[in-house]
Scaffold this motif. Structure first.
Motif, PDB file in Angstrom:
ATOM      1  N   TYR A 213       0.987  -1.097   0.115  1.00  0.00           N
ATOM      2  CA  TYR A 213      -0.135  -0.057   0.026  1.00  0.00           C
ATOM      3  C   TYR A 213       0.905   1.157   0.038  1.00  0.00           C
ATOM      4  N   ALA A 214       0.423   2.231  -0.622  1.00  0.00           N
ATOM      5  CA  ALA A 214       0.927   3.438  -0.433  1.00  0.00           C
ATOM      6  C   ALA A 214       0.193   4.710  -0.493  1.00  0.00           C
ATOM      7  N   LYS A 252      -1.199   9.083  -6.522  1.00  0.00           N
ATOM      8  CA  LYS A 252      -0.671   7.742  -6.484  1.00  0.00           C
ATOM      9  C   LYS A 252      -2.068   6.857  -6.274  1.00  0.00           C
ATOM     10  N   ALA A 253      -1.961   5.537  -6.858  1.00  0.00           N
ATOM     11  CA  ALA A 253      -2.776   4.394  -6.466  1.00  0.00           C
ATOM     12  C   ALA A 253      -2.369   3.889  -5.236  1.00  0.00           C
ATOM     13  N   VAL A 254      -3.065   3.749  -4.336  1.00  0.00           N
ATOM     14  CA  VAL A 254      -2.793   3.302  -2.802  1.00  0.00           C
ATOM     15  C   VAL A 254      -2.802   1.817  -2.903  1.00  0.00           C
ATOM     16  N   HIS A 255      -3.183   1.096  -3.657  1.00  0.00           N
ATOM     17  CA  HIS A 255      -3.170  -0.349  -4.154  1.00  0.00           C
ATOM     18  C   HIS A 255      -3.304  -0.547  -5.290  1.00  0.00           C
ATOM     19  N   LYS A 297      -5.752  -1.238 -15.376  1.00  0.00           N
ATOM     20  CA  LYS A 297      -5.301  -2.020 -14.428  1.00  0.00           C
ATOM     21  C   LYS A 297      -4.282  -1.093 -13.977  1.00  0.00           C
ATOM     22  N   VAL A 298      -3.944  -0.938 -12.529  1.00  0.00           N
ATOM     23  CA  VAL A 298      -2.997   0.022 -11.839  1.00  0.00           C
ATOM     24  C   VAL A 298      -2.365  -1.025 -10.782  1.00  0.00           C
ATOM     25  N   ASP A 302       1.477   3.643  -8.650  1.00  0.00           N
ATOM     26  CA  ASP A 302       1.360   4.193  -9.833  1.00  0.00           C
ATOM     27  C   ASP A 302       0.725   5.483  -9.816  1.00  0.00           C
ATOM     28  N   THR A 303       1.221   6.421 -10.566  1.00  0.00           N
ATOM     29  CA  THR A 303       0.340   7.727 -10.843  1.00  0.00           C
ATOM     30  C   THR A 303      -0.524   7.907 -11.719  1.00  0.00           C
TER      31      THR A 303
END
Length: 343
Positions: A213-214, A252-255, A297-298, A302-303
Protein backbone atom coordinates in the motif's frame (compact mmCIF):
# COMPACT_ATOMS: atom_id res chain seq x y z
CA UNK A 1 -3.61 -57.52 130.46
CA UNK A 2 -4.13 -60.81 132.32
CA UNK A 3 -2.94 -64.33 131.85
CA UNK A 4 -3.44 -67.54 133.85
CA UNK A 5 -0.49 -69.07 135.55
CA UNK A 6 0.40 -72.55 134.46
CA UNK A 7 -1.70 -75.10 136.33
CA UNK A 8 0.18 -77.06 138.95
CA UNK A 9 1.17 -80.48 137.98
CA UNK A 10 -1.21 -83.16 139.17
CA UNK A 11 0.26 -85.39 141.84
CA UNK A 12 1.10 -88.88 140.94
CA UNK A 13 -1.49 -91.41 141.99
CA UNK A 14 1.20 -93.20 143.91
CA UNK A 15 2.78 -90.32 145.81
CA UNK A 16 3.11 -90.78 149.55
CA UNK A 17 1.48 -88.08 151.68
CA UNK A 18 2.77 -86.59 154.85
CA UNK A 19 1.44 -89.40 156.80
CA UNK A 20 3.55 -91.92 154.89
CA UNK A 21 0.59 -93.83 153.54
CA UNK A 22 2.06 -95.18 150.31
CA UNK A 23 -0.97 -97.16 149.50
CA UNK A 24 -3.31 -94.21 149.33
CA UNK A 25 -4.42 -93.46 145.78
CA UNK A 26 -4.95 -89.81 144.68
CA UNK A 27 -7.63 -88.90 142.22
CA UNK A 28 -6.84 -86.73 139.10
CA UNK A 29 -7.02 -83.06 139.99
CA UNK A 30 -9.33 -81.11 137.68
CA UNK A 31 -9.09 -77.43 138.56
CA UNK A 32 -12.09 -75.23 138.08
CA UNK A 33 -12.69 -71.51 137.97
CA UNK A 34 -13.77 -71.61 141.59
CA UNK A 35 -10.73 -73.60 142.76
CA UNK A 36 -8.08 -71.43 141.11
CA UNK A 37 -7.79 -67.70 141.68
CA UNK A 38 -6.65 -65.89 138.51
CA UNK A 39 -3.43 -63.93 138.67
CA UNK A 40 -3.87 -60.23 138.12
CA UNK A 41 -1.47 -57.68 136.66
CA UNK A 42 1.31 -57.77 134.10
CA UNK A 43 3.90 -60.41 133.70
CA UNK A 44 6.55 -61.37 131.21
CA UNK A 45 6.90 -64.63 129.47
CA UNK A 46 10.02 -66.20 130.83
CA UNK A 47 10.79 -68.19 127.75
CA UNK A 48 9.27 -68.39 124.31
CA UNK A 49 9.09 -71.68 122.56
CA UNK A 50 8.65 -71.17 118.81
CA UNK A 51 6.20 -68.43 117.95
CA UNK A 52 3.36 -67.31 120.19
CA UNK A 53 -0.10 -67.66 118.73
CA UNK A 54 -0.55 -63.87 118.60
CA UNK A 55 2.88 -63.43 117.02
CA UNK A 56 1.94 -66.04 114.43
CA UNK A 57 -1.13 -64.07 113.40
CA UNK A 58 0.97 -60.91 113.13
CA UNK A 59 3.55 -62.77 111.05
CA UNK A 60 0.82 -63.89 108.66
CA UNK A 61 -0.24 -60.27 108.21
CA UNK A 62 3.36 -59.21 107.57
CA UNK A 63 3.84 -61.94 104.99
CA UNK A 64 0.64 -60.91 103.21
CA UNK A 65 1.70 -57.26 103.19
CA UNK A 66 5.15 -58.10 101.86
CA UNK A 67 3.73 -60.33 99.15
CA UNK A 68 1.29 -57.62 98.00
CA UNK A 69 3.66 -54.64 98.00
CA UNK A 70 7.00 -56.18 97.25
CA UNK A 71 8.59 -54.09 100.01
CA UNK A 72 9.77 -56.56 102.68
CA UNK A 73 11.64 -55.16 105.62
CA UNK A 74 10.27 -57.21 108.54
CA UNK A 75 13.08 -59.73 108.39
CA UNK A 76 15.64 -57.23 109.63
CA UNK A 77 13.61 -56.34 112.78
CA UNK A 78 13.67 -58.40 116.01
CA UNK A 79 10.52 -60.29 117.03
CA UNK A 80 8.13 -58.56 119.43
CA UNK A 81 6.25 -60.40 122.12
CA UNK A 82 2.59 -59.50 122.27
CA UNK A 83 0.15 -60.58 124.96
CA UNK A 84 -3.56 -60.69 124.34
CA UNK A 85 -6.54 -60.88 126.67
CA UNK A 86 -7.69 -64.39 127.55
CA UNK A 87 -11.05 -63.87 125.86
CA UNK A 88 -9.34 -63.03 122.54
CA UNK A 89 -6.50 -65.50 122.84
CA UNK A 90 -8.88 -68.41 123.54
CA UNK A 91 -10.82 -67.69 120.34
CA UNK A 92 -7.80 -67.52 117.99
CA UNK A 93 -7.18 -70.53 115.76
CA UNK A 94 -4.23 -72.74 116.21
CA UNK A 95 -1.32 -71.24 114.26
CA UNK A 96 -0.18 -74.64 113.07
CA UNK A 97 -3.58 -75.26 111.52
CA UNK A 98 -3.33 -72.16 109.24
CA UNK A 99 -2.47 -73.02 105.61
CA UNK A 100 1.12 -72.27 104.78
CA UNK A 101 1.98 -71.23 108.36
CA UNK A 102 2.57 -74.57 110.06
CA UNK A 103 5.89 -74.89 108.32
CA UNK A 104 7.11 -71.81 110.17
CA UNK A 105 6.13 -73.20 113.61
CA UNK A 106 8.41 -75.32 115.80
CA UNK A 107 8.14 -76.64 119.35
CA UNK A 108 11.88 -76.64 119.67
CA UNK A 109 13.43 -73.20 120.14
CA UNK A 110 16.77 -74.50 118.92
CA UNK A 111 15.37 -75.56 115.54
CA UNK A 112 15.48 -73.06 112.62
CA UNK A 113 12.07 -72.37 110.97
CA UNK A 114 11.78 -73.45 107.38
CA UNK A 115 11.85 -70.49 104.96
CA UNK A 116 11.73 -70.75 101.20
CA UNK A 117 13.22 -67.31 100.60
CA UNK A 118 13.94 -64.08 102.52
CA UNK A 119 11.00 -61.70 102.79
CA UNK A 120 12.96 -58.90 101.07
CA UNK A 121 13.02 -60.89 97.85
CA UNK A 122 9.21 -60.93 97.58
CA UNK A 123 7.93 -59.26 94.43
CA UNK A 124 11.14 -59.84 92.42
CA UNK A 125 10.59 -61.34 89.00
CA UNK A 126 12.58 -64.28 87.72
CA UNK A 127 14.32 -62.05 85.15
CA UNK A 128 15.39 -59.67 87.91
CA UNK A 129 16.52 -62.55 90.08
CA UNK A 130 18.66 -63.86 87.21
CA UNK A 131 20.26 -60.41 86.95
CA UNK A 132 21.24 -60.59 90.62
CA UNK A 133 18.55 -58.38 92.11
CA UNK A 134 17.80 -59.35 95.73
CA UNK A 135 16.11 -56.28 97.18
CA UNK A 136 12.42 -55.81 96.30
CA UNK A 137 12.56 -52.06 97.03
CA UNK A 138 15.47 -51.57 94.67
CA UNK A 139 13.73 -53.75 92.08
CA UNK A 140 10.57 -51.62 92.32
CA UNK A 141 12.63 -48.44 92.11
CA UNK A 142 14.42 -49.80 89.06
CA UNK A 143 11.07 -50.65 87.42
CA UNK A 144 9.71 -47.16 88.13
CA UNK A 145 12.83 -45.56 86.70
CA UNK A 146 12.68 -47.85 83.69
CA UNK A 147 9.02 -46.97 83.11
CA UNK A 148 9.79 -43.25 83.50
CA UNK A 149 12.68 -43.55 81.05
CA UNK A 150 10.47 -45.46 78.62
CA UNK A 151 7.70 -42.85 78.91
CA UNK A 152 10.24 -40.05 78.40
CA UNK A 153 11.69 -41.91 75.41
CA UNK A 154 8.19 -42.31 73.97
CA UNK A 155 7.45 -38.61 74.56
CA UNK A 156 10.76 -37.64 72.95
CA UNK A 157 10.02 -39.92 70.00
CA UNK A 158 6.56 -38.43 69.59
CA UNK A 159 7.96 -34.89 69.81
CA UNK A 160 10.66 -35.75 67.30
CA UNK A 161 8.09 -37.31 64.97
CA UNK A 162 5.89 -34.22 65.31
CA UNK A 163 8.86 -31.96 64.55
CA UNK A 164 9.84 -34.07 61.55
CA UNK A 165 6.24 -34.02 60.32
CA UNK A 166 6.02 -30.24 60.74
CA UNK A 167 9.36 -29.81 58.99
CA UNK A 168 8.23 -32.07 56.15
CA UNK A 169 4.95 -30.16 55.81
CA UNK A 170 6.81 -26.83 55.83
CA UNK A 171 9.28 -28.12 53.26
CA UNK A 172 6.40 -29.36 51.10
CA UNK A 173 4.62 -26.00 51.45
CA UNK A 174 7.81 -24.11 50.56
CA UNK A 175 8.41 -26.40 47.61
CA UNK A 176 4.82 -25.92 46.43
CA UNK A 177 5.15 -22.15 46.83
CA UNK A 178 8.37 -22.15 44.84
CA UNK A 179 6.77 -24.35 42.22
CA UNK A 180 3.73 -22.07 42.01
CA UNK A 181 5.97 -19.01 41.73
CA UNK A 182 8.05 -20.72 39.07
CA UNK A 183 4.93 -21.76 37.16
CA UNK A 184 3.51 -18.23 37.49
CA UNK A 185 6.78 -16.77 36.21
CA UNK A 186 6.83 -19.25 33.34
CA UNK A 187 3.22 -18.38 32.51
CA UNK A 188 3.98 -14.65 32.70
CA UNK A 189 7.06 -15.07 30.53
CA UNK A 190 5.08 -17.18 28.11
CA UNK A 191 2.30 -14.60 27.96
CA UNK A 192 4.83 -11.83 27.51
CA UNK A 193 6.55 -13.80 24.77
CA UNK A 194 3.21 -14.49 23.08
CA UNK A 195 2.30 -10.81 23.24
CA UNK A 196 5.70 -9.87 21.85
CA UNK A 197 5.32 -12.45 19.11
CA UNK A 198 1.84 -11.15 18.37
CA UNK A 199 3.08 -7.58 18.15
CA UNK A 200 5.95 -8.68 15.97
CA UNK A 201 3.60 -10.58 13.72
CA UNK A 202 1.30 -7.59 13.48
CA UNK A 203 4.26 -5.36 12.71
CA UNK A 204 5.35 -7.76 10.00
CA UNK A 205 1.83 -7.83 8.62
CA UNK A 206 1.65 -4.05 8.59
CA UNK A 207 5.09 -3.86 7.04
CA UNK A 208 3.97 -6.22 4.34
CA UNK A 209 0.82 -4.24 3.84
CA UNK A 210 2.82 -1.06 3.76
CA UNK A 211 4.92 -2.60 1.06
CA UNK A 212 1.74 -3.28 -0.93
CA UNK A 213 0.00 0.00 0.00
CA UNK A 214 1.12 3.56 -0.56
CA UNK A 215 0.05 7.05 0.48
CA UNK A 216 -2.03 8.83 -2.17
CA UNK A 217 0.34 11.84 -2.47
CA UNK A 218 3.41 13.47 -0.98
CA UNK A 219 4.52 16.88 0.36
CA UNK A 220 1.13 17.38 1.96
CA UNK A 221 -0.60 18.62 5.11
CA UNK A 222 -3.96 17.45 6.47
CA UNK A 223 -6.44 20.35 6.41
CA UNK A 224 -9.81 18.59 6.96
CA UNK A 225 -10.68 15.19 8.49
CA UNK A 226 -13.54 12.75 8.10
CA UNK A 227 -16.80 13.74 9.85
CA UNK A 228 -15.80 17.32 10.48
CA UNK A 229 -18.88 19.58 10.48
CA UNK A 230 -19.23 22.93 8.70
CA UNK A 231 -21.31 24.95 6.18
CA UNK A 232 -18.83 24.34 3.38
CA UNK A 233 -20.18 20.84 2.77
CA UNK A 234 -23.65 20.22 1.43
CA UNK A 235 -24.15 17.24 3.74
CA UNK A 236 -23.23 19.37 6.76
CA UNK A 237 -20.04 17.39 7.46
CA UNK A 238 -16.86 16.41 5.67
CA UNK A 239 -17.03 13.00 3.93
CA UNK A 240 -13.33 12.47 3.27
CA UNK A 241 -9.73 13.42 4.12
CA UNK A 242 -8.06 16.50 2.56
CA UNK A 243 -4.34 16.43 1.60
CA UNK A 244 -3.33 20.03 0.84
CA UNK A 245 -0.44 20.03 -1.67
CA UNK A 246 0.83 22.20 -4.53
CA UNK A 247 -0.98 21.88 -7.84
CA UNK A 248 0.57 19.24 -10.03
CA UNK A 249 1.78 17.03 -7.16
CA UNK A 250 1.46 13.38 -8.34
CA UNK A 251 -1.60 11.38 -7.16
CA UNK A 252 -0.79 7.68 -6.68
CA UNK A 253 -2.76 4.43 -6.50
CA UNK A 254 -2.82 3.31 -2.86
CA UNK A 255 -3.10 -0.33 -3.91
CA UNK A 256 -3.36 -2.45 -7.02
CA UNK A 257 -6.81 -2.47 -8.62
CA UNK A 258 -8.96 -1.49 -11.58
CA UNK A 259 -10.04 2.02 -12.56
CA UNK A 260 -13.80 1.96 -12.28
CA UNK A 261 -14.36 5.51 -13.62
CA UNK A 262 -12.34 8.63 -14.47
CA UNK A 263 -13.97 12.01 -15.36
CA UNK A 264 -15.51 15.25 -14.16
CA UNK A 265 -18.06 14.84 -11.32
CA UNK A 266 -19.67 18.18 -10.29
CA UNK A 267 -18.49 19.49 -6.93
CA UNK A 268 -15.81 16.72 -6.84
CA UNK A 269 -14.17 18.18 -10.01
CA UNK A 270 -12.02 15.65 -11.81
CA UNK A 271 -12.50 12.38 -9.96
CA UNK A 272 -10.93 8.91 -10.40
CA UNK A 273 -12.60 5.87 -8.76
CA UNK A 274 -10.19 2.95 -8.14
CA UNK A 275 -11.78 -0.39 -7.21
CA UNK A 276 -9.60 -2.81 -5.22
CA UNK A 277 -9.80 -6.60 -5.39
CA UNK A 278 -11.96 -6.80 -2.24
CA UNK A 279 -14.52 -4.34 -3.68
CA UNK A 280 -13.31 -1.31 -1.69
CA UNK A 281 -13.48 1.95 -3.70
CA UNK A 282 -10.98 4.81 -3.41
CA UNK A 283 -12.14 8.22 -4.69
CA UNK A 284 -9.54 10.77 -5.83
CA UNK A 285 -11.20 14.21 -6.23
CA UNK A 286 -10.34 17.83 -7.32
CA UNK A 287 -7.51 16.63 -9.61
CA UNK A 288 -6.07 18.98 -12.13
CA UNK A 289 -5.41 16.16 -14.60
CA UNK A 290 -6.09 12.39 -14.84
CA UNK A 291 -3.62 9.86 -16.29
CA UNK A 292 -5.88 6.75 -16.44
CA UNK A 293 -9.12 5.65 -18.03
CA UNK A 294 -11.95 3.36 -16.97
CA UNK A 295 -11.09 -0.36 -17.00
CA UNK A 296 -7.36 0.22 -16.70
CA UNK A 297 -5.33 -1.99 -14.26
CA UNK A 298 -2.93 -0.17 -11.97
CA UNK A 299 -0.42 -1.24 -9.33
CA UNK A 300 0.51 0.16 -5.95
CA UNK A 301 2.31 3.51 -6.31
CA UNK A 302 1.35 4.13 -9.96
CA UNK A 303 0.59 7.80 -10.80
CA UNK A 304 -3.04 8.12 -11.78
CA UNK A 305 -3.37 11.98 -11.79
CA UNK A 306 -2.26 15.35 -10.34
CA UNK A 307 -3.31 17.50 -7.42
CA UNK A 308 -5.60 20.37 -8.50
CA UNK A 309 -8.42 22.72 -7.44
CA UNK A 310 -11.32 21.66 -9.68
CA UNK A 311 -14.90 21.50 -8.36
CA UNK A 312 -16.12 23.05 -5.12
CA UNK A 313 -12.80 23.96 -3.44
CA UNK A 314 -11.02 26.87 -1.77
CA UNK A 315 -7.52 25.80 -2.72
CA UNK A 316 -5.41 23.08 -4.33
CA UNK A 317 -5.72 19.77 -2.46
CA UNK A 318 -6.56 16.08 -2.91
CA UNK A 319 -9.94 15.07 -1.44
CA UNK A 320 -9.75 11.29 -0.69
CA UNK A 321 -12.78 9.16 0.14
CA UNK A 322 -12.96 5.41 1.02
CA UNK A 323 -16.16 3.39 0.46
CA UNK A 324 -16.79 -0.24 1.36
CA UNK A 325 -18.00 -2.81 -1.12
CA UNK A 326 -21.52 -2.06 0.10
CA UNK A 327 -21.17 1.67 -0.68
CA UNK A 328 -20.82 3.06 2.89
CA UNK A 329 -18.24 5.78 3.46
CA UNK A 330 -15.59 5.19 6.18
CA UNK A 331 -12.78 7.23 7.71
CA UNK A 332 -9.87 7.28 5.21
CA UNK A 333 -7.26 7.99 7.89
CA UNK A 334 -8.25 4.89 9.92
CA UNK A 335 -8.32 2.76 6.80
CA UNK A 336 -4.86 3.89 5.66
CA UNK A 337 -3.43 3.28 9.12
CA UNK A 338 -4.96 -0.21 9.15
CA UNK A 339 -2.85 -0.92 6.09
CA UNK A 340 0.34 -0.02 7.92
CA UNK A 341 0.63 3.49 6.55
CA UNK A 342 1.50 6.51 8.65
CA UNK A 343 -0.61 9.51 7.80
Amino acid sequence: MASNKPAPEAPSPFVTDNFGDADRTWEEWNPTEESIRPVRGRHRVAKQRGLARSSTVLGVGVIAAVGAGGMATAQSKPPVSISLPDSLADNLPDAKSLPGVGAFMSDDADKTPVSAAPLTSAGITSAEAEQGTTDAGEALRARILQQAEQQQANADAEAKAAEEKAAAEKAAADAKKQQDEAEAKIAADKKKAEEAAKKKKEAERLAKLAASYALPTSSYSITSTYGQSGPMWSSGHHTGLDFAAPTGTPVKAVHSGTVKSAGYSGSYGYRTVLELDDGTEIWYCHQSTMNVTAGQKVSTGDTIGRVGATGNVTGAHLHLEVHTAGGSGIDPMSWLRSKGLTV
